[in-house]
Design a protein around this motif. Structure first.
Motif, PDB file in Angstrom:
ATOM      1  N   VAL A  39     -16.497  25.018 -35.096  1.00  0.00           N
ATOM      2  CA  VAL A  39     -17.150  24.347 -33.963  1.00  0.00           C
ATOM      3  C   VAL A  39     -17.007  22.861 -34.232  1.00  0.00           C
ATOM      4  O   VAL A  39     -17.333  22.389 -35.322  1.00  0.00           O
ATOM      5  CB  VAL A  39     -18.642  24.736 -33.852  1.00  0.00           C
ATOM      6  CG1 VAL A  39     -19.366  23.810 -32.871  1.00  0.00           C
ATOM      7  CG2 VAL A  39     -18.792  26.186 -33.414  1.00  0.00           C
ATOM      8  N   ILE A  40     -16.507  22.133 -33.251  1.00  0.00           N
ATOM      9  CA  ILE A  40     -16.313  20.692 -33.447  1.00  0.00           C
ATOM     10  C   ILE A  40     -17.315  19.918 -32.584  1.00  0.00           C
ATOM     11  O   ILE A  40     -17.576  20.291 -31.443  1.00  0.00           O
ATOM     12  CB  ILE A  40     -14.836  20.296 -33.138  1.00  0.00           C
ATOM     13  CG1 ILE A  40     -14.575  18.808 -33.339  1.00  0.00           C
ATOM     14  CG2 ILE A  40     -14.397  20.701 -31.760  1.00  0.00           C
ATOM     15  CD1 ILE A  40     -13.957  18.449 -34.633  1.00  0.00           C
ATOM     16  N   GLY A  41     -17.850  18.861 -33.162  1.00  0.00           N
ATOM     17  CA  GLY A  41     -18.795  18.009 -32.435  1.00  0.00           C
ATOM     18  C   GLY A  41     -18.072  17.049 -31.501  1.00  0.00           C
ATOM     19  O   GLY A  41     -16.846  17.095 -31.356  1.00  0.00           O
ATOM     20  N   GLY A  42     -18.839  16.179 -30.873  1.00  0.00           N
ATOM     21  CA  GLY A  42     -18.241  15.262 -29.891  1.00  0.00           C
ATOM     22  C   GLY A  42     -18.690  13.824 -30.046  1.00  0.00           C
ATOM     23  O   GLY A  42     -18.358  12.975 -29.216  1.00  0.00           O
ATOM     24  N   GLY A  43     -19.419  13.546 -31.128  1.00  0.00           N
ATOM     25  CA  GLY A  43     -20.021  12.216 -31.302  1.00  0.00           C
ATOM     26  C   GLY A  43     -19.020  11.080 -31.316  1.00  0.00           C
ATOM     27  O   GLY A  43     -19.340   9.974 -30.867  1.00  0.00           O
ATOM     28  N   ASN A  44     -17.816  11.325 -31.785  1.00  0.00           N
ATOM     29  CA  ASN A  44     -16.806  10.257 -31.871  1.00  0.00           C
ATOM     30  C   ASN A  44     -16.359   9.769 -30.505  1.00  0.00           C
ATOM     31  O   ASN A  44     -15.977   8.616 -30.338  1.00  0.00           O
ATOM     32  CB  ASN A  44     -15.586  10.766 -32.647  1.00  0.00           C
ATOM     33  CG  ASN A  44     -14.988  12.009 -32.026  1.00  0.00           C
ATOM     34  OD1 ASN A  44     -15.708  12.911 -31.616  1.00  0.00           O
ATOM     35  ND2 ASN A  44     -13.690  12.057 -31.938  1.00  0.00           N
ATOM     36  N   ILE A  45     -16.393  10.663 -29.506  1.00  0.00           N
ATOM     37  CA  ILE A  45     -15.984  10.283 -28.149  1.00  0.00           C
ATOM     38  C   ILE A  45     -17.216   9.981 -27.318  1.00  0.00           C
ATOM     39  O   ILE A  45     -17.303   8.958 -26.650  1.00  0.00           O
ATOM     40  CB  ILE A  45     -15.174  11.425 -27.480  1.00  0.00           C
ATOM     41  CG1 ILE A  45     -13.864  11.636 -28.242  1.00  0.00           C
ATOM     42  CG2 ILE A  45     -14.918  11.116 -26.006  1.00  0.00           C
ATOM     43  CD1 ILE A  45     -13.090  12.852 -27.815  1.00  0.00           C
ATOM     44  N   PHE A  46     -18.198  10.887 -27.439  1.00  0.00           N
ATOM     45  CA  PHE A  46     -19.343  10.768 -26.545  1.00  0.00           C
ATOM     46  C   PHE A  46     -20.158   9.515 -26.825  1.00  0.00           C
ATOM     47  O   PHE A  46     -20.606   8.845 -25.919  1.00  0.00           O
ATOM     48  CB  PHE A  46     -20.226  12.004 -26.630  1.00  0.00           C
ATOM     49  CG  PHE A  46     -21.251  12.011 -25.543  1.00  0.00           C
ATOM     50  CD1 PHE A  46     -20.861  11.961 -24.212  1.00  0.00           C
ATOM     51  CD2 PHE A  46     -22.601  12.013 -25.835  1.00  0.00           C
ATOM     52  CE1 PHE A  46     -21.801  11.934 -23.195  1.00  0.00           C
ATOM     53  CE2 PHE A  46     -23.540  11.990 -24.819  1.00  0.00           C
ATOM     54  CZ  PHE A  46     -23.137  11.957 -23.504  1.00  0.00           C
ATOM     55  N   ARG A  47     -20.326   9.163 -28.121  1.00  0.00           N
ATOM     56  CA  ARG A  47     -21.102   7.955 -28.416  1.00  0.00           C
ATOM     57  C   ARG A  47     -20.335   6.703 -27.943  1.00  0.00           C
ATOM     58  O   ARG A  47     -20.920   5.701 -27.629  1.00  0.00           O
ATOM     59  CB  ARG A  47     -21.487   7.896 -29.887  1.00  0.00           C
ATOM     60  CG  ARG A  47     -22.393   9.084 -30.234  1.00  0.00           C
ATOM     61  CD  ARG A  47     -23.278   8.928 -31.410  1.00  0.00           C
ATOM     62  NE  ARG A  47     -23.281  10.049 -32.336  1.00  0.00           N
ATOM     63  CZ  ARG A  47     -23.464  11.326 -32.049  1.00  0.00           C
ATOM     64  NH1 ARG A  47     -23.624  11.700 -30.796  1.00  0.00           N
ATOM     65  NH2 ARG A  47     -23.466  12.256 -32.973  1.00  0.00           N
ATOM     66  N   GLY A  48     -19.011   6.835 -27.849  1.00  0.00           N
ATOM     67  CA  GLY A  48     -18.206   5.737 -27.330  1.00  0.00           C
ATOM     68  C   GLY A  48     -18.439   5.496 -25.844  1.00  0.00           C
ATOM     69  O   GLY A  48     -18.370   4.365 -25.377  1.00  0.00           O
ATOM     70  N   VAL A  49     -18.720   6.584 -25.092  1.00  0.00           N
ATOM     71  CA  VAL A  49     -18.927   6.407 -23.651  1.00  0.00           C
ATOM     72  C   VAL A  49     -20.415   6.349 -23.304  1.00  0.00           C
ATOM     73  O   VAL A  49     -20.777   6.138 -22.152  1.00  0.00           O
ATOM     74  CB  VAL A  49     -18.254   7.534 -22.801  1.00  0.00           C
ATOM     75  CG1 VAL A  49     -16.767   7.546 -23.037  1.00  0.00           C
ATOM     76  CG2 VAL A  49     -18.873   8.889 -23.062  1.00  0.00           C
TER      77      VAL A  49
END
Ligand SMILES: Nc1ncnc2c1ncn2[C@@H]1O[C@H](COP(=O)(O)OP(=O)(O)OP(=O)(O)O)[C@@H](O)[C@H]1O
Ligand SMILES: O=c1ccn([C@@H]2O[C@H](COP(=O)(O)O)[C@@H](O)[C@H]2O)c(=O)[nH]1
Length: 238
Positions: free
Chosen positions: A51-61
């Motif tokens: 399962v992969i998180g999304g913090g690297n992209i989502f925190r950017g937007v």
């Protein structure tokens, strides 16, 4: 050579760790290093679901998401995990690993939907399964998705690969005096409000008697040591 400690594991990979030293997004060298670690373990014959998180992209937007309703922002977060899952599967293909991405939200033109028996079939065939889009529901996290999918596939353990090397008395990034637990029970982690994972994920794993190992994905060789049952990170248990 000694044998791995587990036959089937659910690996939760931090989205934020994918950034490396970049401010957001996917750092090429970092994803390649992570995939090399995963490949080493897959080659031992350990069945791997990720399962992969999304913090690297989502925190950017996230600044652009300010003022949006929570559910809409959460769907954006889930889509960010789909991007990470695609990048991860592609990087695995480059090193000769067959991976299948399965999404919890319907986007059939991009990736196949999550169907539990199909996921189990892939794992039995030795393919790495990457679960994208978290649980498919807003108000949850990919840590909870790891607990949920880990339970569904009867994984022996959830391996939470993050940027810190275990569970601490407080966030080690904020408190230099925080100390690391070698082991901790789910009840203690919940009672102490330790933020390394959300309480929903802890509670689900506790109820399913599914242990969690929290360890650093940044530390070389740590994933392999965890899979071999060596002393690494923090074990969260019933
Ligand atoms: N008690 C604690 N022990 C360890 N880490 C903690 C604790 N409290 C907070 N943290 C923080 O929790 C972070 C890990 O959780 P988080 O869900 O934010 O990241 P992740 O799952 O690695 O990333 P992503 O959400 O991008 O997948 C660590 O990087 C650490 O700074
Ligand atoms: O089941 C889920 C999983 C995730 N989300 C949203 O995605 C982002 C990114 O996930 P992380 O676990 O933080 O890496 C999360 O902040 C949620 O906004 C979700 O809604 N449901």
């Amino acid at each position: 050579m000694s044998k791995p400690a587990y036959k089937r594991v659910l690996l939760k990979l931090s989205g934020e760790a994918l950034m490396g030293d970049d401010p957001y997004g996917i750092n090429r060298a970092t994803i390649e290093r992570m995939v090399a670690d995963v490949a080493e373990v897959a080659k031992l014959g350990v069945e791997l679901a990720i399962v992969i998180g999304g913090g690297n992209i989502f925190r950017g937007v996230a600044p652009g998401a300010q003022g949006m309703d929570r559910a809409t922002a959460d769907y954006m977060g889930m889509l960010a995990t789909v991007m990470n899952a695609l990048a991860l599967a592609d990087a695995m293909r480059h090193v000769g690993i067959t991976a299948r991405v399965m999404s919890a939200i319907g986007i059939e033109q991009v990736v196949e939907p999550y169907v539990r028996p199909k996921a189990l079939q892939y794992l039995e065939e030795g393919k790495v399964v990457v679960f994208a889009a978290g649980t498919g529901n807003p108000f949850f996290t990919t840590d909870t998705a790891a607990a949920l999918r880990g339970s569904e596939i009867s994984a022996e353990i959830v391996l939470k690969a993050t940027k810190v090397d275990g569970v601490y008395t407080a966030d080690p990034k904020k408190d230099p005096h925080a100390t690391r637990f070698e082991t901790i029970t789910f009840d203690e982690a919940i009672a102490k409000h330790l933020q390394v994972m959300d309480a929903t994920a802890f509670a689900l794993c506790r109820d399913q008697k599914l242990p969690i190992k929290v360890f650093s994905i940044v530390k070389p060789g740590a994933l392999m040591r965890v899979v071999m049952g060596e002393d690494e990170g923090t074990l969260v248990h019933v």
